[in-house]
Design a protein around this motif. Structure first.
Motif, mmCIF file in Angstrom:
data_model
loop_
_atom_site.group_PDB
_atom_site.id
_atom_site.type_symbol
_atom_site.label_atom_id
_atom_site.label_comp_id
_atom_site.label_asym_id
_atom_site.label_seq_id
_atom_site.Cartn_x
_atom_site.Cartn_y
_atom_site.Cartn_z
ATOM 1 N N GLU A 1 -4.465 6.327 8.092
ATOM 2 C CA GLU A 1 -3.820 4.860 8.454
ATOM 3 C C GLU A 1 -2.355 4.950 8.251
ATOM 4 O OE1 GLU A 1 -7.423 1.777 7.722
ATOM 5 O OE2 GLU A 1 -5.994 1.646 6.580
ATOM 6 N N TYR B 1 -1.322 2.983 11.383
ATOM 7 C CA TYR B 1 -0.545 1.902 11.489
ATOM 8 C C TYR B 1 0.728 2.022 12.236
ATOM 9 C CZ TYR B 1 -3.118 -0.342 7.535
ATOM 10 O OH TYR B 1 -3.949 -0.896 6.700
ATOM 11 N N ILE C 1 0.656 -5.195 11.246
ATOM 12 C CA ILE C 1 0.492 -4.462 10.342
ATOM 13 C C ILE C 1 1.131 -4.757 8.808
ATOM 14 C CG2 ILE C 1 -1.345 -2.822 11.265
ATOM 15 C CD1 ILE C 1 1.738 -1.218 10.991
ATOM 16 N N GLU D 1 0.065 -2.667 5.369
ATOM 17 C CA GLU D 1 1.078 -1.853 4.749
ATOM 18 C C GLU D 1 1.354 -2.181 3.320
ATOM 19 O OE1 GLU D 1 3.108 0.889 7.828
ATOM 20 O OE2 GLU D 1 3.909 -1.307 8.066
ATOM 21 N N GLU E 1 -9.028 -6.116 6.931
ATOM 22 C CA GLU E 1 -8.859 -5.164 8.109
ATOM 23 C C GLU E 1 -9.858 -5.683 9.225
ATOM 24 O OE1 GLU E 1 -6.393 -1.090 6.899
ATOM 25 O OE2 GLU E 1 -8.428 -0.974 6.813
ATOM 26 N N LEU F 1 -7.392 -7.660 11.283
ATOM 27 C CA LEU F 1 -6.684 -6.673 11.966
ATOM 28 C C LEU F 1 -7.629 -6.060 13.129
ATOM 29 C CD1 LEU F 1 -4.119 -4.961 12.499
ATOM 30 C CD2 LEU F 1 -5.107 -3.315 10.773
#
Ligand SMILES: [Fe+2]
Ligand SMILES: [Fe+2]
Length: 170
Positions: A66, A71, A82, A86, A127, A131
């Motif tokens: 990722e 990312y 993102i 992170e 996520e 996301l």
């Protein structure tokens, strides 16, 4: 525990879903959940030790994938999506680094493993609930990110396999 839960081996079993890289991340999330359950639901010290070792390795590989490709690829398309994910990774990476420097036999790893599991399970849920749906809604073509992830993962699997070879020969 079955070898299919081996984080390195499990990555060589199925072809990488280049046109839908999120699917590969979901596969990792499932493995992490399964290993976390195995860790929490056993009384056997050996099973716990193996689950913790595989969990650390699975999270390590997933995070590299990722942070290294997914990312940055998404950031190129939409930088706002993102940033906070992170930030979660920074905290998890610290815990991982600490655990990787310790022997899994030590009783003092337990609170760290539990902390790692809690942080990671909450992160992967976000996520999946925030996301990934946002990405889907944005209807982005993720194939170029998928191709990069496939190459990155092949490299990672190769390196991890070499490291485990070295460790077993020691
Ligand atoms: Fe993540
Ligand atoms: Fe993830």
């Amino acid at each position: 525990m079955a070898t299919k839960d081996d984080p390195v081996r499990s990555r060589t079993q199925d072809a990488f879903p280049v046109d839908n890289p999120v699917q590969a991340l979901l596969r990792d999330h499932d493995l992490v959940r399964k290993l976390a359950d195995a860790y929490k639901n056993t009384q056997s010290a050996d099973v716990r030790k193996q689950a913790a070792t595989q969990l650390v390795q699975a999270i390590h590989m997933h995070s590299r994938l990722e942070e290294g490709v997914f990312y940055p690829g998404v950031r190129r398309v939409d930088p706002n999506l993102i940033a906070r994910f992170e930030e979660d990774h920074l905290a998890v990476d610290d815990l991982l680094a600490t655990l990787q420097g310790m022997s899994m036999d030590e009783a003092r790893t337990e609170p760290l493993v539990v902390e790692l599991i809690d942080a990671v399970l909450s992160h992967i849920r976000q996520e999946e609930e925030q996301l990934f749906p946002e990405l889907k809604q944005a209807a982005l073509d993720l194939t170029s990110i998928g191709l990069e992830m496939q190459a990155f993962e092949a490299n990672l699997v190769h390196m991890q396999a070499q490291l485990s070879d070295q460790a077993t020969r020691r």
